[in-house]
Design an enzyme around this catalytic site. Structure first.
Site, short mmCIF file in Angstrom:
data_model
loop_
_atom_site.label_atom_id
_atom_site.label_comp_id
_atom_site.label_asym_id
_atom_site.label_seq_id
_atom_site.Cartn_x
_atom_site.Cartn_y
_atom_site.Cartn_z
N HIS A 154 0.87 -1.18 0.00
CA HIS A 154 0.00 0.00 0.00
C HIS A 154 0.92 1.24 0.00
O HIS A 154 2.02 1.18 0.55
CB HIS A 154 -0.82 -0.06 1.29
CG HIS A 154 -1.92 0.94 1.42
ND1 HIS A 154 -1.70 2.25 1.76
CD2 HIS A 154 -3.26 0.81 1.29
CE1 HIS A 154 -2.86 2.89 1.83
NE2 HIS A 154 -3.83 2.03 1.55
N ASP A 233 2.93 -4.67 7.94
CA ASP A 233 1.68 -3.92 7.74
C ASP A 233 0.54 -4.94 7.81
O ASP A 233 0.27 -5.65 6.85
CB ASP A 233 1.71 -3.21 6.39
CG ASP A 233 0.41 -2.47 6.08
OD1 ASP A 233 -0.52 -2.54 6.92
OD2 ASP A 233 0.33 -1.85 5.01
N LYS A 259 -10.83 -0.66 9.83
CA LYS A 259 -11.01 -1.84 8.96
C LYS A 259 -11.37 -3.08 9.77
O LYS A 259 -11.53 -4.16 9.21
CB LYS A 259 -9.75 -2.09 8.15
CG LYS A 259 -9.52 -0.99 7.12
CD LYS A 259 -8.31 -1.23 6.25
CE LYS A 259 -8.13 -0.04 5.31
NZ LYS A 259 -6.89 -0.14 4.52
N CYS A 399 -4.59 2.58 -3.83
CA CYS A 399 -3.36 3.00 -3.15
C CYS A 399 -2.22 2.02 -3.38
O CYS A 399 -1.40 1.78 -2.49
CB CYS A 399 -3.58 3.19 -1.64
SG CYS A 399 -4.84 4.38 -1.23
C1 LIG Z 1 -5.88 0.57 4.52
C2 LIG Z 1 -4.49 0.15 4.48
C3 LIG Z 1 -3.47 0.97 4.96
C4 LIG Z 1 -3.71 2.37 5.46
O1 LIG Z 1 -4.65 2.44 6.49
P1 LIG Z 1 -5.14 3.91 6.96
O2 LIG Z 1 -6.15 3.62 7.99
O3 LIG Z 1 -5.75 4.54 5.73
O4 LIG Z 1 -3.96 4.64 7.42
C5 LIG Z 1 -2.17 0.50 4.92
N1 LIG Z 1 -1.91 -0.72 4.45
C6 LIG Z 1 -2.87 -1.55 4.00
C7 LIG Z 1 -2.51 -2.91 3.52
C8 LIG Z 1 -4.19 -1.14 3.99
O5 LIG Z 1 -5.13 -1.95 3.52
#
Ligand SMILES: *Cc1c(COP(=O)(O)O)cnc(C)c1O
Length: 453
Positions: A154, A233, A259, A399
């Site tokens: 991302h 991540d 999420k 992204c």
């Molecule tokens: C959504 C996401 C992010 C960023 O999350 P934010 O809440 O927008 O900062 C980073 N890495 C992955 C894999 C994501 O799906």
């Protein structure tokens, strides 16, 4: 005149530290709840609404998940009955708010298998947590040192490292991905990607585009063998599968509240305590200091060193409730449900003419996100036609531009699933895509105003 501001609000006195294994996890009810999607859907009022004449079909959970009533109620209860600032006010409400906030920290620690609650740092979101990692680890880098990330990251796990490399003269290197959307670990070995210059390896656990589940434990072992620090991540994995930071072998791991059925405005950084204790501060401000003098300041121990200013208190309360909600249902059960829905969706999508899945086509080591292209129909047109039938998907590069470039496409359409997704919703998606294909075969323009192109 005194130039020394003693940190009267220094933490230990009234930041009760709840032992991790006593933190309330799954405390919403004692009975295990059987995994029944319809019953789960009843916890999410928004799923009952319509979109025009159609029932809402929300297939954009990898972007943000919906929220169950208990999470909204926990936030409401906090604001209506316990609201105060934390660790600053020596009064009843201040004590209650601090207890709730530090209790939330312990719940999150327990949720990911942290050794102690001081290993949990609250941030604004995953992006801020990754910037924190890059900024603080960056203090150790020398020109020529190497940072390794992957093509499937991302942007939040790319840009902070690019900025860091520019600032320090370090070199950014990349794991490639194979045609079927897996990390090319063999190629990495062949090319000596990890070597004595590697100082940081930062990889995504579950790709938000491909759905691929990466073998993080294996990557972490290889990275540790050359002495690198491992950042993970886990924004997409923590919501949908059991994640244990010890088993993964990570040194730092980040995820984001919104999420995982939690609120926006809060993210989490987990870090090994001894590593966090060595790292310099990120943002400066109140609550992160020990003593502030005009000649300089000393800093609080983790986690408060990394939490400048008033933290996201109500959000932490809501996120802890979200973690308890997921634990009550069982992360194994949630993962099994997503596997089932993803396998069913892959099967259904395979029947749509011209549809090409970007990423693993088999439902193995794969999370609940499927990105695809549909002939030469633009993803914005696909998502707009689906939207006209009440179906929410995402069209764009999600992204992850470098990944799309790797697969030779500008953008894709992504359907992503979660614990409340039903097979009937997948059927609606497949019908909607068949309709889209027929619609464009007639050579018509997409209907409605605001056509994106
Ligand atoms: C959504 C996401 C992010 C960023 O999350 P934010 O809440 O927008 O900062 C980073 N890495 C992955 C894999 C994501 O799906």
């Amino acid at each position: 005149m005194t130039t020394e501001v003693e940190a009267a609000d220094r933490l230990p006195e009234y930041a009760p530290t709840v032992p991790v294994d006593e933190a309330p996890l799954g405390a919403l009810g004692d009975e295990p709840i059987p995994f029944a999607v319809e019953a789960i859907r009843a916890d999410f009022p928004i799923l009952e609404r319509t979109a025009g004449d159609w029932p809402l079909v929300y297939l954009d959970s990898a972007n943000t998940s919906q929220k169950p009533r208990v999470v909204v109620e926990a936030i409401e209860d906090h604001y209506l009955n316990h609201n105060a600032n934390v660790a600053r006010a020596m009064h009843l409400l201040g004590g209650e708010a601090t207890e709730a906030f530090e209790g939330a920290r312990a719940t999150l620690a327990n949720f990911v298998g942290a050794a102690r609650s001081e290993e949990i740092v609250f941030t604004k979101n995953a992006s801020e947590a990754l910037n924190l990692c890059a900024h603080t680890l960056g203090a150790r880098l020398r020109p020529g040192d190497e940072i390794v990330i992957s093509v499937m990251e991302h942007h939040s796990n790319i840009v902070p490292w690019q900025l860091l490399a520019e600032r320090t003269g370090a070199v950014l290197r990349w794991y490639d991905v194979t045609e079927d959307g897996r990390l090319d670990l063999e190629g990495a070995v062949r090319d000596g990607l990890l070597n004595e210059r590697t100082k940081i390896v930062s990889v995504v656990h579950v790709s938000n585009v491909l759905g691929t589940v990466n073998p993080v434990a294996q990557i972490a072992a290889a990275a540790h063998a050359v002495g690198a620090v491992v950042v993970v991540d886990a924004s997409q994995s923590v919501p949908q599968m059991p994640v244990d930071v010890q088993a993964l072998g990570a040194d730092l791991l980040v995820f984001t509240g919104h999420k995982m059925v939690g609120p926006t405005g809060i993210g989490v950084l987990w870090g090994r305590y001894d590593l966090l204790a060595e790292l310099p501060p990120f943002l400066g401000g109140g609550e992160m200091i020990e003593v502030v003098k005009m000649s300089g300041s000393t800093f609080a121990p983790p986690p408060h060193r990394f939490e400048a200013g008033t933290p996201p208190i109500a959000q932490a309360v809501g996120l802890a409730t979200a973690a308890s909600y997921l634990s009550d249902l069982g992360l194994d059960q949630i993962a099994a449900h997503e596997q089932d829905i993803t396998a069913y969706a892959l099967q259904g999508l395979a029947g749509v003419p011209g549809l090409r899945v970007v990423g693993p086509a088999e439902p193995v080591d794969r999370g609940g996100a499927i990105s695809f292209t549909l002939g030469d129909i633009h993803p914005h047109d696909v998502s707009q036609l689906l939207d006209s039938r009440g179906i929410a998907v995402r069209g764009g590069h999600h992204c992850a531009r470098p990944l799309h470039e790797r697969f030779g496409v500008q953008s894709s359409t992504r359907a992503s699933f979660y614990l409340y997704t039903t097979r009937a919703e997948i059927d609606a998606l497949v019908d909607g895509l068949d309709y889209t294909v027929k619609f464009f075969a007639r050579g018509s323009a997409a209907p409605g105003p605001g056509r994106a192109r």
